[in-house]
Design an enzyme around this catalytic site. Structure first.
Site, PDB file in Angstrom:
ATOM      1  N   ARG A 160       0.825  -1.215   0.000  1.00 37.56           N
ATOM      2  CA  ARG A 160       0.000   0.000   0.000  1.00 37.56           C
ATOM      3  C   ARG A 160       0.855   1.259   0.000  1.00 37.56           C
ATOM      4  NH1 ARG A 160      -5.697   0.122   2.121  1.00 37.56           N
ATOM      5  NH2 ARG A 160      -6.354  -2.009   2.012  1.00 37.56           N
ATOM      6  N   TYR A 184       0.675   4.339  -2.382  1.00 37.44           N
ATOM      7  CA  TYR A 184      -0.452   5.247  -2.161  1.00 37.44           C
ATOM      8  C   TYR A 184      -0.258   6.031  -0.857  1.00 37.44           C
ATOM      9  CZ  TYR A 184      -5.306   6.825  -1.821  1.00 37.44           C
ATOM     10  OH  TYR A 184      -6.441   7.596  -1.721  1.00 37.44           O
ATOM     11  N   GLY A 232       2.968   8.075  -0.945  1.00 35.24           N
ATOM     12  CA  GLY A 232       2.792   9.089  -1.994  1.00 35.24           C
ATOM     13  C   GLY A 232       1.961  10.258  -1.470  1.00 35.24           C
ATOM     14  N   LYS A 233       0.857   9.944  -0.805  1.00 34.43           N
ATOM     15  CA  LYS A 233      -0.019  11.008  -0.283  1.00 34.43           C
ATOM     16  C   LYS A 233       0.644  11.739   0.883  1.00 34.43           C
ATOM     17  CE  LYS A 233      -3.931  10.727  -2.712  1.00 34.43           C
ATOM     18  NZ  LYS A 233      -4.510  11.853  -3.472  1.00 34.43           N
ATOM     19  N   ARG A 255     -13.432  -2.335  -4.670  1.00 37.93           N
ATOM     20  CA  ARG A 255     -13.635  -1.834  -3.309  1.00 37.93           C
ATOM     21  C   ARG A 255     -14.810  -2.563  -2.693  1.00 37.93           C
ATOM     22  NH1 ARG A 255     -11.387   3.933  -2.430  1.00 37.93           N
ATOM     23  NH2 ARG A 255     -10.424   2.723  -0.774  1.00 37.93           N
ATOM     24  N   ASN A 299     -17.884  -4.104  -4.723  1.00 42.12           N
ATOM     25  CA  ASN A 299     -17.871  -5.560  -4.861  1.00 42.12           C
ATOM     26  C   ASN A 299     -19.131  -6.195  -4.274  1.00 42.12           C
ATOM     27  OD1 ASN A 299     -15.466  -5.749  -6.192  1.00 42.12           O
ATOM     28  ND2 ASN A 299     -14.396  -6.916  -4.636  1.00 42.12           N
ATOM     29  N   GLN A 354     -12.580  -6.748  10.424  1.00 48.47           N
ATOM     30  CA  GLN A 354     -11.954  -5.425  10.239  1.00 48.47           C
ATOM     31  C   GLN A 354     -13.050  -4.388  10.022  1.00 48.47           C
ATOM     32  OE1 GLN A 354     -12.097  -7.841   7.994  1.00 48.47           O
ATOM     33  NE2 GLN A 354     -11.562  -7.233   5.921  1.00 48.47           N
ATOM     34  N   ARG A 380     -14.457  -0.358   8.857  1.00 47.66           N
ATOM     35  CA  ARG A 380     -14.279   0.858   8.072  1.00 47.66           C
ATOM     36  C   ARG A 380     -15.473   1.756   8.387  1.00 47.66           C
ATOM     37  NH1 ARG A 380     -10.218  -1.519   7.244  1.00 47.66           N
ATOM     38  NH2 ARG A 380      -9.003  -1.712   5.314  1.00 47.66           N
ATOM     39  N   GLN A 401      -8.709  -1.522  11.592  1.00 44.59           N
ATOM     40  CA  GLN A 401      -9.834  -0.652  11.941  1.00 44.59           C
ATOM     41  C   GLN A 401      -9.556   0.759  11.453  1.00 44.59           C
ATOM     42  OE1 GLN A 401     -10.212  -0.809  16.203  1.00 44.59           O
ATOM     43  NE2 GLN A 401      -8.204   0.073  16.562  1.00 44.59           N
TER      44      GLN A 401
HETATM   45  N1  UDP Z   1     -12.888  -6.158   1.339  1.00 44.89           N
HETATM   46  C1  UDP Z   1     -13.625  -7.314   1.440  1.00 44.89           C
HETATM   47  N2  UDP Z   1     -14.143  -7.859   0.292  1.00 44.89           N
HETATM   48  C2  UDP Z   1     -14.009  -7.280  -0.924  1.00 44.89           C
HETATM   49  C3  UDP Z   1     -13.273  -6.069  -1.017  1.00 44.89           C
HETATM   50  C4  UDP Z   1     -12.716  -5.540   0.134  1.00 44.89           C
HETATM   51  O1  UDP Z   1     -13.809  -7.876   2.531  1.00 44.89           O
HETATM   52  O2  UDP Z   1     -14.533  -7.824  -1.913  1.00 44.89           O
HETATM   53  C5  UDP Z   1     -12.337  -5.570   2.582  1.00 44.89           C
HETATM   54  C6  UDP Z   1     -10.870  -5.149   2.488  1.00 44.89           C
HETATM   55  O3  UDP Z   1     -10.011  -6.227   2.795  1.00 44.89           O
HETATM   56  C7  UDP Z   1     -10.811  -4.050   3.538  1.00 44.89           C
HETATM   57  C8  UDP Z   1     -12.193  -3.416   3.490  1.00 44.89           C
HETATM   58  O4  UDP Z   1     -13.034  -4.367   2.834  1.00 44.89           O
HETATM   59  O5  UDP Z   1     -10.621  -4.591   4.815  1.00 44.89           O
HETATM   60  C9  UDP Z   1     -12.236  -2.108   2.721  1.00 44.89           C
HETATM   61  O6  UDP Z   1     -11.621  -2.317   1.472  1.00 44.89           O
HETATM   62  P1  UDP Z   1     -11.611  -1.212   0.330  1.00 44.89           P
HETATM   63  O7  UDP Z   1     -10.718  -1.728  -0.748  1.00 44.89           O
HETATM   64  O8  UDP Z   1     -12.993  -0.852  -0.032  1.00 44.89           O
HETATM   65  O9  UDP Z   1     -10.983   0.067   1.026  1.00 44.89           O
HETATM   66  P2  UDP Z   1      -9.630   0.304   1.857  1.00 44.89           P
HETATM   67  O10 UDP Z   1      -8.996  -1.010   2.172  1.00 44.89           O
HETATM   68  O11 UDP Z   1      -8.781   1.154   0.988  1.00 44.89           O
HETATM   69  O12 UDP Z   1     -10.097   0.990   3.097  1.00 44.89           O
END
Ligand code: UDP
Length: 345
Positions: free
Chosen positions: A144, A147, A150-151, A188, A192, A211, A213, A278
């Site tokens: 990662r 990204y 980079g940011k 995402r 998905n 996990q 979000r 988290q």
């Molecule tokens: N994730 C998941 N199934 C999917 C796509 C993502 O369980 O089909 C999980 C991923 O592992 C992460 C969370 O969802 O823990 C958010 O993923 P996303 O790619 O949307 O955003 P980011 O990881 O950048 O916060």
């Protein structure tokens, strides 16, 4: 009427912002290299007299005859499957060289410039929820990092251009955001899960789904963008913008399943490396400085997003494509020489 440049303007956030700012009466110049973004997201805007689309990669310098008042610098793939793989090196270049190019442009025009930074600056956070003062826990050599680092470097550049060249900057850190115009192939979690459920495919939860979000609906986020850009209190940020409602990925899957009539079942796949455990924003600062807080809860936002995807997935262009959990892109050809854009009428 202001002349506003939006980099990454054909992407998810950029295209929604273009629509909003055209409706507010501004002249918009939209830059995009059309990797992850798509002109289709711009729809009728392409024919609008105050809207100008320029296909361009921000890694190449650019100049304009038009006097630019504000720059929203959003260009950068935000989805792990897009910024990893073949595109990783270009992702760092987009954030670093692209930010230098846009900061030089802002300096030349005396324009205010806004950076969409990210909650990824906090990495695998050891503080929860995350405040802006938290310095983060990023793996600088992980998948990662292109990204995240980079940011982080883009943020440094913004503050150095402010300190040393007097550029007028605004910096926000965006937490997970969703809504119409998200690329259905971006892998995402919300795209998905919704697309899988609509197609009757199994819902792929990564890891054990514990996990967390926090998901912000795009209209709420853009209200925060505009308030931050236009604040005249010299509040530069960085400021967190996100919805503090926190959900496990398992809860999210259950919620989406309950909203869609489908035979889909939840299946479990391995957790990608460096996937944060988290993430939840502390938005005290945004409330205090911008009088901003999200107004659209996850259920309402998901209903609107599901309605959008029901329509989008019926389009021929998405029919044969399955949801993504692995993707690679070839970098767009970069050019050395500065591109000049003549006056846009
Ligand atoms: N994730 C998941 N199934 C999917 C796509 C993502 O369980 O089909 C999980 C991923 O592992 C992460 C969370 O969802 O823990 C958010 O993923 P996303 O790619 O949307 O955003 P980011 O990881 O950048 O916060």
């Amino acid at each position: 009427m202001k002349t506003i440049l939006i980099t990454g303007g054909a992407g998810f956030l950029g295209s929604n912002l273009c629509h909003r700012l055209i409706n507010e009466g501004h002249k918009i110049i939209c830059l995009d290299n059309c990797y992850v973004g798509a002109k289709e997201n711009l729809g009728d805007l392409l024919d609008h007299p105050r809207f100008h689309f320029v296909e361009h990669d921000v890694v190449t310098p650019i100049t304009f005859d038009d006097k630019i008042d504000q720059i929203y610098h959003l260009a950068c793939p935000g989805s792990p499957i897009f910024y990893q793989g073949d595109y990783a090196i270009h992702t760092t270049k987009t954030s670093v060289i692209g930010s230098i190019n846009m900061l030089n442009l802002a300096h030349e025009h005396g324009a205010r410039i806004f950076l969409s930074s990210t909650s990824e600056c906090y990495g695998e956070p050891l503080q929860h929820p995350q405040k802006e003062s938290y310095r983060g826990n990023v793996n600088s050599i992980g998948i990662r990092a292109c990204y995240d680092e980079g940011k982080r470097c883009a943020e440094s550049l913004f503050f150095d251009y402010h300190r040393h060249k007097g550029v007028d900057i605004r910096v926000v850190r965006i937490f997970n955001t969703y809504g119409p115009n998200m690329n259905p192939l971006d892998g995402r979690v919300i795209t998905n899960f919704i697309c899988q459920a609509l197609r009757g495919e199994d819902i792929t939860v990564y890891g054990d789904g514990s996990q967390t979000r926090s998901f912000c609906y795009v209209d709420d986020l853009l209200e925060g963008f505009v308030r931050m850009m236009n604040n005249e209190d010299n509040f530069l940020g960085p400021v967190n913008l996100g919805n503090p409602g926190e959900f496990t990925m398992h809860e999210l899957a259950e919620k989406i399943l309950a909203k869609i009539d489908t035979d889909s079942k939840i299946i479990y796949k391995p957790l990608p490396s460096d996937d944060p455990t988290q993430r939840r924003p502390d938005i005290t600062l945004a409330k205090e400085k911008l009088d901003w807080a999200p107004t659209i809860d996850l259920d309402t936002g998901l209903d609107k997003t599901i309605a959008y995807y029901k329509q989008a997935l019926s389009c021929a262009c998405f029919k044969d494509i399955t949801c993504n959990d692995g993707y690679s892109l070839n970098p767009h050809a970069e050019r050395e020489e500065t591109v000049h854009v003549s006056k846009l009428d």
